[in-house]
Design a protein around this motif. Structure first.
Motif, PDB file in Angstrom:
ATOM      1  N   LEU A  55     -30.882  30.181  10.464  1.00 32.61           N
ATOM      2  CA  LEU A  55     -30.811  28.758  10.104  1.00 32.61           C
ATOM      3  C   LEU A  55     -30.335  27.942  11.308  1.00 32.61           C
ATOM      4  O   LEU A  55     -30.873  26.870  11.602  1.00 32.61           O
ATOM      5  CB  LEU A  55     -29.858  28.535   8.927  1.00 32.61           C
ATOM      6  N   LEU A  92     -33.938  26.264   1.808  1.00 29.69           N
ATOM      7  CA  LEU A  92     -33.278  25.915   3.061  1.00 29.69           C
ATOM      8  C   LEU A  92     -34.259  25.780   4.225  1.00 29.69           C
ATOM      9  O   LEU A  92     -33.959  25.101   5.212  1.00 29.69           O
ATOM     10  CB  LEU A  92     -32.215  26.968   3.405  1.00 29.69           C
ATOM     11  N   LEU A 109     -36.004  23.454   9.064  1.00 31.66           N
ATOM     12  CA  LEU A 109     -34.999  23.329   8.017  1.00 31.66           C
ATOM     13  C   LEU A 109     -35.453  22.232   7.062  1.00 31.66           C
ATOM     14  O   LEU A 109     -35.982  21.201   7.490  1.00 31.66           O
ATOM     15  CB  LEU A 109     -33.632  22.959   8.590  1.00 31.66           C
ATOM     16  N   GLY A 113     -31.488  22.460   3.824  1.00 27.41           N
ATOM     17  CA  GLY A 113     -31.094  23.411   4.863  1.00 27.41           C
ATOM     18  C   GLY A 113     -30.271  22.748   5.946  1.00 27.41           C
ATOM     19  O   GLY A 113     -29.245  23.288   6.390  1.00 27.41           O
TER      20      GLY A 113
END
Length: 157
Positions: A55, A92, A109, A113
């Motif tokens: 992420l 996300l 993202l 997210g």
């Protein structure tokens, strides 16, 4: 009598010998310790360390190809596909396939997210500092520098 001897052997320090000079062995034990600390302190977020790392990287590099992230983080392609699917399912991450190259999956993202990374940024980053509790700041800096050099990440920012 045998039980007493077995108990005594069980309580004796375990000899490790020359394996404790193996960089791979020491890095593996350090990884296990770091992951144990991660789950102890941050496990309630429902993510594994590698998932938050992905992420983080996507947030810094929106539109990066899934394969490029996998290569950089040394994640096997099949595992990266599953990891990405979990992040997409959680809402996300979103995947986009450019019309010009149907094989390239680009990752972004989602708003959720981005919010998640921002909301938990300090927790995850401050956790990285507590990993180094057994080291002085100078030792932690030196170890970080040496590991970056060893892994080839010393040029990354």
């Amino acid at each position: 009598m045998r039980d007493a001897m077995e108990q005594e052997a069980e309580d004796a320090p375990i000899r490790m010998g020359a394996i404790t000079d193996s960089l791979g062995f020491l890095i593996r034990l350090a990884q296990i310790k770091a992951f144990d600390n991660f789950f102890e302190n941050l496990g309630d977020h429902g993510l594994k360390p590698g998932e938050f790392t992905v992420l983080w990287v996507i947030g810094l590099n929106p539109g990066l190809r899934q394969g490029s992230i996998a290569n950089t983080l040394r994640i096997k392609p099949a595992h990266m596909t599953k990891l990405t699917a979990r992040l997409v399912q959680r809402g996300l991450v979103t995947r986009k396939t450019p019309k010009s190259d149907r094989r390239a999956v680009r990752l972004y993202l989602t708003e959720e997210g981005s919010g998640f990374v921002e909301a938990h940024r300090e927790n995850f980053l401050s956790f990285n500092f507590t990993e180094k509790d057994n080291l002085s700041q100078e030792e932690a800096d030196q170890l970080t520098s040496l590991l970056k050099k060893f892994t080839g990440l010393n040029a990354c920012h």
